[in-house]
Design an enzyme around this catalytic site. Structure first.
Site, mmCIF file in Angstrom:
data_model
loop_
_atom_site.group_PDB
_atom_site.id
_atom_site.type_symbol
_atom_site.label_atom_id
_atom_site.label_comp_id
_atom_site.label_asym_id
_atom_site.label_seq_id
_atom_site.Cartn_x
_atom_site.Cartn_y
_atom_site.Cartn_z
ATOM 1 N N LYS A 109 0.714 -1.366 0.051
ATOM 2 C CA LYS A 109 -0.100 0.148 0.181
ATOM 3 C C LYS A 109 0.842 1.275 0.068
ATOM 4 C CE LYS A 109 -3.704 -2.526 2.355
ATOM 5 N NZ LYS A 109 -4.758 -2.513 3.559
ATOM 6 N N TYR A 120 -12.367 -2.112 -3.071
ATOM 7 C CA TYR A 120 -12.976 -2.656 -1.800
ATOM 8 C C TYR A 120 -14.347 -2.542 -1.744
ATOM 9 C CZ TYR A 120 -8.018 -2.487 0.267
ATOM 10 O OH TYR A 120 -7.083 -2.769 0.642
ATOM 11 N N ASN A 179 -1.912 -0.255 6.963
ATOM 12 C CA ASN A 179 -1.314 -1.384 7.549
ATOM 13 C C ASN A 179 -0.257 -2.050 6.615
ATOM 14 O OD1 ASN A 179 -3.393 -2.129 5.860
ATOM 15 N ND2 ASN A 179 -4.584 -3.583 7.268
ATOM 16 N N HIS A 234 -2.112 -5.633 1.581
ATOM 17 C CA HIS A 234 -3.212 -6.396 1.408
ATOM 18 C C HIS A 234 -2.853 -7.598 0.860
ATOM 19 C CE1 HIS A 234 -7.257 -7.209 0.129
ATOM 20 N NE2 HIS A 234 -6.751 -7.820 -1.002
ATOM 21 N N GLU A 237 -9.319 -10.684 -7.359
ATOM 22 C CA GLU A 237 -8.692 -9.598 -7.090
ATOM 23 C C GLU A 237 -7.301 -9.760 -8.168
ATOM 24 O OE1 GLU A 237 -9.482 -9.108 -2.699
ATOM 25 O OE2 GLU A 237 -7.665 -9.786 -3.076
HETATM 26 P P1 CMP Z 1 -7.219 -4.925 4.156
HETATM 27 O O1 CMP Z 1 -6.734 -6.237 4.338
HETATM 28 O O2 CMP Z 1 -6.449 -4.142 2.933
HETATM 29 O O3 CMP Z 1 -8.661 -4.914 4.155
HETATM 30 C C1 CMP Z 1 -9.624 -3.657 4.499
HETATM 31 C C2 CMP Z 1 -8.821 -2.384 4.727
HETATM 32 O O4 CMP Z 1 -9.538 -1.605 5.366
HETATM 33 C C3 CMP Z 1 -7.647 -3.065 5.802
HETATM 34 O O5 CMP Z 1 -6.836 -3.758 5.235
HETATM 35 C C4 CMP Z 1 -7.282 -1.846 6.503
HETATM 36 O O6 CMP Z 1 -6.336 -1.013 5.587
HETATM 37 C C5 CMP Z 1 -8.657 -0.761 6.329
HETATM 38 N N1 CMP Z 1 -9.195 -0.775 7.591
HETATM 39 C C6 CMP Z 1 -9.449 0.462 8.318
HETATM 40 N N2 CMP Z 1 -10.015 0.351 9.409
HETATM 41 C C7 CMP Z 1 -10.410 -1.055 9.670
HETATM 42 C C8 CMP Z 1 -11.141 -1.684 10.573
HETATM 43 N N3 CMP Z 1 -11.377 -1.137 11.705
HETATM 44 N N4 CMP Z 1 -11.432 -2.919 10.464
HETATM 45 C C9 CMP Z 1 -10.698 -3.708 9.090
HETATM 46 N N5 CMP Z 1 -10.141 -2.874 7.997
HETATM 47 C C10 CMP Z 1 -9.917 -1.484 8.526
#
Ligand code: CMP
Length: 143
Positions: free
Chosen positions: A11, A51, A114, A117, A128
């Site tokens: 990311k 998303y 984070n 993904h 995906e």
């Molecule tokens: P990802 O695994 O890419 O899937 C959804 C993304 O939403 C997650 O990683 C985070 O980057 C983002 N996100 C932000 N807030 C939350 C939350 N409370 N719970 C889950 N995903 C979140």
């Protein structure tokens, strides 16, 4: 055990922190092969589409804003149990809950930002990978 493919995204925060090589090294050391890769800056429409499953979640707007804030590095990974293996390497979505030595525990600042993904199941992995690489954008490893 079976050979699978999965979709991985480094990311904007991971690219900004110059972690592409470090993250690729973790994939390769774990026996995962990169079979497709591209860097791009997601449009708002692409981020919303990718998303879409989270469209009703309270964090959706911030997620789209974050994912379009800079370039991402997208790759398809292949290997034995690639989906679960990649999720192990990444660690829990919330870095505060991620196991020591995982990408998110080592590098992520928050659950919102984070670093990586990874697909969560075989059907989403297929969707995906097609989202970014179409039907013929994955390269067969012949050696
Ligand atoms: P990802 O695994 O890419 O899937 C959804 C993304 O939403 C997650 O990683 C985070 O980057 C983002 N996100 C932000 N807030 C939350 C939350 N409370 N719970 C889950 N995903 C979140």
């Amino acid at each position: 055990m079976s050979v699978e493919q999965t979709l991985s995204i480094i990311k904007p925060d991971g690219v900004q922190k110059n972690l592409i090589g470090e993250i690729y090294s973790r994939f390769e050391k774990a026996g995962l092969e990169i079979v497709a890769a591209r860097m791009l800056r997601l449009s708002k429409q692409q981020a919303e589409g990718f998303y879409a499953v989270h469209a009703e979640r309270p964090f959706f707007k911030d997620l789209v804003s974050y994912m379009t804030s800079g370039p991402v590095m997208v790759q398809a990974l292949q290997g034995e149990d690639a989906i679960a293996k990649n999720r192990q390497i990444m660690g829990a979505t919330n870095p505060a809950e991620a196991d020591k030595g995982t990408i998110r525990a080592d590098f992520a600042d928050s659950i919102e930002e984070n670093i990586v993904h990874g697909s969560d199941a075989a059907d989403t992995a297929q969707q995906e990978i097609a989202f970014f690489f179409g039907d013929d954008g994955v390269c067969e490893r012949t050696r």
